[in-house]
Design a protein around this motif. Structure first.
Motif, PDB file in Angstrom:
ATOM      1  N   HIS A   3     -28.799  17.839 -46.033  1.00 46.31           N
ATOM      2  CA  HIS A   3     -30.180  17.962 -46.480  1.00 46.31           C
ATOM      3  C   HIS A   3     -30.591  19.435 -46.550  1.00 46.31           C
ATOM      4  CE1 HIS A   3     -31.082  13.684 -46.369  1.00 46.31           C
ATOM      5  NE2 HIS A   3     -30.438  13.615 -45.210  1.00 46.31           N
ATOM      6  N   GLU A  60     -39.986  17.116 -49.719  1.00 49.08           N
ATOM      7  CA  GLU A  60     -39.927  15.717 -50.153  1.00 49.08           C
ATOM      8  C   GLU A  60     -40.411  14.835 -49.014  1.00 49.08           C
ATOM      9  OE1 GLU A  60     -36.671  12.335 -51.571  1.00 49.08           O
ATOM     10  OE2 GLU A  60     -36.018  14.376 -51.098  1.00 49.08           O
ATOM     11  N   VAL A  61     -40.081  15.229 -47.791  1.00 46.68           N
ATOM     12  CA  VAL A  61     -40.557  14.563 -46.584  1.00 46.68           C
ATOM     13  C   VAL A  61     -40.712  15.646 -45.518  1.00 46.68           C
ATOM     14  CG1 VAL A  61     -38.176  13.984 -45.926  1.00 46.68           C
ATOM     15  CG2 VAL A  61     -40.074  12.788 -44.836  1.00 46.68           C
ATOM     16  N   LEU A  87     -37.399   6.087 -46.708  1.00 46.51           N
ATOM     17  CA  LEU A  87     -36.881   7.445 -46.569  1.00 46.51           C
ATOM     18  C   LEU A  87     -36.524   7.740 -45.119  1.00 46.51           C
ATOM     19  CD1 LEU A  87     -38.744  10.232 -48.613  1.00 46.51           C
ATOM     20  CD2 LEU A  87     -36.391  10.259 -47.815  1.00 46.51           C
ATOM     21  N   HIS A 101     -42.780  22.426 -51.000  1.00 45.28           N
ATOM     22  CA  HIS A 101     -41.337  22.240 -51.094  1.00 45.28           C
ATOM     23  C   HIS A 101     -40.904  20.849 -50.656  1.00 45.28           C
ATOM     24  CE1 HIS A 101     -37.021  23.134 -50.418  1.00 45.28           C
ATOM     25  NE2 HIS A 101     -37.165  22.535 -49.258  1.00 45.28           N
ATOM     26  N   LYS A 119     -47.578  12.568 -49.387  1.00 49.95           N
ATOM     27  CA  LYS A 119     -46.157  12.755 -49.108  1.00 49.95           C
ATOM     28  C   LYS A 119     -45.755  12.053 -47.811  1.00 49.95           C
ATOM     29  CE  LYS A 119     -45.218  17.053 -51.575  1.00 49.95           C
ATOM     30  NZ  LYS A 119     -44.440  18.307 -51.544  1.00 49.95           N
TER      31      LYS A 119
END
Length: 204
Positions: free
Chosen positions: A14, A48-49, A147, A46, A73
């Motif tokens: 990641h 995503e999570v 996620l 920036h 988010k």
């Protein structure tokens, strides 16, 4: 927690970015993880999570600095609002820190990773008696929960859906017991382990 979890997620491939209330500390952690550092706005854009990992005493100021940058988010909340004199929750009865974070940020908060000491997350993977560690999580948004389940799996653990975000209060109460055991001198690798149960053969 940011160090322990971030190290494992970086090893899983990641891409990470780090921020914090003390920029020098954020830069140091980013360097250790092979990640970038930035301010709260840059990291929020920036992400995503996002993982929020701070002591409860600094949560209000941290949320103020985040503002609405994480609105909509997925947010992972691994924090525990537990004071360490009487080992009780500092949140209002029935109200979780996870819900506080959701209200303040407008993000899709998932409570997870709050029941084990950071040393457990440093294990590669966290396995006890040849069984994968089970990690309960709860949240209201299906995509955010999926996620987080994937991030749990990336640590070599077994994700366990534990309900909607209302149940975060119960996970935080469980953590109060865990923290009391740790402060009492119990081994952080054995004080409270949730593991998958092997099938028990039927008896005749």
């Amino acid at each position: 927690m940011a160090d322990a979890l971030g190290t494992r997620w970086a090893a899983s491939g990641h891409e990470l970015m780090v921020t914090g209330r003390t920029p020098a500390n954020a830069r140091a952690l980013a360097g250790k993880l092979g990640a970038r550092a930035g301010d709260f706005a840059e990291v929020a854009e920036h992400a995503e999570v996002a993982l929020i990992a701070v002591l409860y005493q600094g949560m209000d100021s941290t949320l103020s600095m985040i503002g609405d940058g994480l609105r909509g988010k997925p947010i992972v909340d691994c924090n525990n609002p537990v004071e360490v004199r009487d080992f009780t929750l500092v949140t209002a009865p029935g109200r979780s820190m996870a819900q506080q974070i959701a209200t303040a940020t407008g993000g899709h908060v998932v409570k997870a990773f709050n029941l084990c000491h950071a040393r457990v997350w440093e294990m590669q993977p966290p396995v006890f008696d040849r069984r994968r560690l089970v990690v309960p999580y709860c949240g209201d948004d299906d995509a955010a929960c999926a996620l987080v389940a994937r991030l749990i799996g990336d640590l070599g653990c077994e994700p366990l859906a534990a309900g909607d975000l209302r149940h975060a209060h119960h996970l935080e109460a469980m953590a109060a017991i865990m923290i009391r055991l740790l402060f009492g001198g119990h081994d952080p690798l054995s004080a409270f382990n949730l593991v998958t149960a092997e099938p028990v053969p039927p008896t005749s």
